[in-house]
Scaffold this motif. Structure first.
Motif, short mmCIF file in Angstrom:
data_model
loop_
_atom_site.label_atom_id
_atom_site.label_comp_id
_atom_site.label_asym_id
_atom_site.label_seq_id
_atom_site.Cartn_x
_atom_site.Cartn_y
_atom_site.Cartn_z
N MET A 144 0.83 -1.20 0.00
CA MET A 144 0.00 0.00 0.00
C MET A 144 0.87 1.26 0.00
N ASP A 145 0.47 2.25 -0.79
CA ASP A 145 1.05 3.58 -0.70
C ASP A 145 0.43 4.29 0.50
N TYR A 146 1.27 4.78 1.40
CA TYR A 146 0.78 5.39 2.63
C TYR A 146 -0.01 6.67 2.36
N ASP A 147 0.50 7.54 1.50
CA ASP A 147 -0.12 8.86 1.33
C ASP A 147 -1.52 8.78 0.77
N THR A 148 -1.75 7.89 -0.17
CA THR A 148 -3.05 7.82 -0.84
C THR A 148 -3.89 6.63 -0.41
N ASP B 269 10.76 -3.17 -2.47
CA ASP B 269 11.62 -2.88 -3.63
C ASP B 269 10.78 -2.71 -4.89
N PHE B 270 9.77 -3.57 -5.04
CA PHE B 270 8.87 -3.46 -6.20
C PHE B 270 8.18 -2.10 -6.21
N GLY B 271 7.69 -1.68 -5.06
CA GLY B 271 6.97 -0.41 -4.99
C GLY B 271 7.86 0.78 -5.29
N PHE B 272 9.01 0.84 -4.65
CA PHE B 272 9.91 1.97 -4.87
C PHE B 272 10.50 1.94 -6.28
N GLY B 273 10.60 0.75 -6.86
CA GLY B 273 11.16 0.63 -8.19
C GLY B 273 10.23 1.08 -9.30
N HIS B 274 8.91 0.97 -9.08
CA HIS B 274 7.95 1.22 -10.16
C HIS B 274 7.05 2.44 -9.94
N PHE B 275 6.98 2.95 -8.71
CA PHE B 275 6.03 4.03 -8.42
C PHE B 275 6.74 5.20 -7.74
N THR B 276 6.10 6.33 -7.80
CA THR B 276 6.62 7.51 -7.12
C THR B 276 5.47 8.43 -6.74
N LYS C 13 11.24 6.47 1.91
CA LYS C 13 12.36 7.04 1.18
C LYS C 13 11.85 7.68 -0.11
N ASP C 14 12.66 8.56 -0.67
CA ASP C 14 12.33 9.21 -1.95
C ASP C 14 10.96 9.87 -1.91
N ASN C 15 10.65 10.57 -0.80
CA ASN C 15 9.39 11.31 -0.68
C ASN C 15 8.17 10.38 -0.75
N MET C 16 8.36 9.14 -0.32
CA MET C 16 7.28 8.16 -0.43
C MET C 16 7.36 7.18 0.73
N ARG C 17 6.21 6.81 1.28
CA ARG C 17 6.15 5.76 2.30
C ARG C 17 5.30 4.62 1.78
N LEU C 18 5.80 3.40 1.95
CA LEU C 18 5.07 2.21 1.55
C LEU C 18 4.83 1.31 2.76
N ILE C 19 3.73 0.58 2.73
CA ILE C 19 3.39 -0.38 3.77
C ILE C 19 3.24 -1.75 3.12
N ALA C 20 3.98 -2.74 3.61
CA ALA C 20 3.90 -4.11 3.10
C ALA C 20 3.36 -5.02 4.19
N ILE C 21 2.36 -5.81 3.84
CA ILE C 21 1.79 -6.81 4.74
C ILE C 21 1.99 -8.18 4.12
N VAL C 22 2.65 -9.09 4.85
CA VAL C 22 2.83 -10.48 4.42
C VAL C 22 2.19 -11.37 5.47
N LEU C 23 1.29 -12.24 5.03
CA LEU C 23 0.63 -13.19 5.93
C LEU C 23 0.93 -14.62 5.49
N GLY C 24 1.23 -15.47 6.47
CA GLY C 24 1.35 -16.91 6.21
C GLY C 24 2.57 -17.30 5.41
N ALA C 25 3.72 -16.64 5.65
CA ALA C 25 4.97 -17.09 5.04
C ALA C 25 5.45 -18.34 5.77
#
Length: 385
Positions: free
Chosen positions: A40-44, A270-277, A243-255
């Motif tokens: 999830m993108d934190y800001d939006t 890494d996927f989020g910061f690599g593809h979105f801004t 980082k890079d003016n962006m906050r991301l939230i990652a949730i992993v369940l049942g690893a």
């Protein structure tokens, strides 16, 4: 430039920049060996990647994000103080157990509310969680009612809490998306206490325990939130990175393991910061101009943005957008400083893609009776033509 619409709607278009259009454009989300995940993108609040996001699953100790959040809100409201003593009952006491996560407060003794909060967040203490629940609500079951009420307020539609700890219980479930919503709420509404989620260790009763969030030790951009594990749930993690003016939230369940949950959360980030801004369109406090006021001692009031106006975009496609201000239908004195007057919007291809409130910069007192009547008469005459 000002453009008037019928009635009282007003738009001020004043800024054009180049941004990226938020679209998949061939971006494929990660495939992971777990029960569910969400990025999830934190800001939006936008979901950038997901799998099985809305499936109710056992959340294990990710439950304690809600337990901690309720305690944090009690502290912020002044209902409790950080030094409030919270006693450990026989039900809450861990009895020296090594089979569950514990803060190890002795039976019948008390710890301060702020220490209990650290015990919940850092040590994932079941004893701290139950003690807090009993202190606030009288019993853990009564506290679960508060938890569920709060979950409903937050729109956590696939969540039901049966206890304060996340220990296996019939019907105790949450989804990856709901837990991302909860994590976002903790970061936003409990900002004063959020730094605790990044603390790497906590010592209580001469027992030092480390935070189980492995990403805190390997990535300086990660500053929270919580781990979880039971035999029923598998290994889970709520992680947030900024980082890079962006906050991301990652949730992993049942690893399948502690290492897997850390690796999978890192892959998502890494996927989020690599593809979105996130592009900053207008920072908090951006001048929104002089806004007309009816029936006031002043004809206008200054206004500005309440918060940052950001646009979430992908990095591989650009386009142009304008910003605009849409005012509320009736802006009539008296006006109080900080009162919401409308919205500043980011617009692309005729569509609003983001918005933030604009607020009054000053008080505007209501004009006298004669002045108000004269203004009403003038408006009536204008309406005839």
């Amino acid at each position: 430039m000002m453009t008037f619409f019928k009635k009282t709607s007003l738009v001020l278009a004043f800024l054009t920049v180049s941004v990226t259009a938020l679209a998949n454009n061939g971006i494929n989300p990660p495939k992971q060996d777990n029960a569910a995940y969400v990025l999830m993108d934190y800001d939006t609040g936008t979901i950038l990647a997901q799998n099985n996001a809305n499936e109710p699953l056992p959340p294990a100790s990710l439950t304690k994000m809600m337990t901690g959040y309720i305690l944090e809100q009690k502290l912020l409201s002044g209902e409790l103080s950080e030094t409030t003593p919270i006693k450990v009952s026989e039900k809450a006491w861990c009895r020296g157990s090594s089979s569950q996560s514990c803060m190890y407060v002795p039976l019948g003794e008390s710890a301060t509310a702020i220490d209990m909060l650290r015990g919940i967040i850092i040590q994932s203490g079941n004893d701290a969680s139950i003690a807090v629940a009993e202190h606030i609500s009288g019993s853990e079951s009564a506290f679960a009612v508060i938890m569920n009420d709060e979950a409903a307020k937050l729109g956590m539609t696939n969540t039901h809490f049966a206890n304060a700890t996340g220990m296996p219980a019939e019907g105790h479930r949450s989804s990856a998306q709901d837990l991302a919503v909860l994590a976002r709420t903790v970061i936003k509404n409990s900002a004063q206490y959020y730094p605790i989620y990044s603390e790497k260790e906590f010592t209580y009763n001469n027992i030092k325990q480390g935070n189980r969030n492995a990403l805190l030790f390997t990535d300086a951009t990660v500053d929270g939130l919580k781990t979880g594990h039971t035999a029923e749930s598998g290994y889970s993690l709520a992680a947030s990175s900024h980082k890079d003016n962006m906050r991301l939230i990652a949730i992993v369940l049942g690893a399948k393991s502690m290492q897997a949950r850390a690796d999978q959360a890192r892959e998502l980030l890494d996927f989020g910061f690599g593809h979105f801004t996130n592009v900053m369109v207008a920072p908090q406090g951006t001048d929104a101009g002089a806004i007309p006021v009816k029936f006031g001692k002043a004809d206008t009031v200054t206004a500005s943005t309440l918060s940052d106006l950001k646009v979430l975009t992908t990095k591989n496609q650009t386009g142009n957008f304008t910003t605009a201000i849409k005012l509320n239908d009736s802006i009539t004195a008296p006006i109080k400083k900080g009162q919401e007057l409308g919205q500043m919007m980011a617009v692309m291809d005729g569509k609003t893609v983001a918005s933030t409130p604009i607020i009054a910069g000053d008080d505007v007192e209501q004009a006298g009776f004669v002045s108000r009547m004269w203004e009403s008469l003038v408006d009536w005459i204008k309406g005839l033509f």
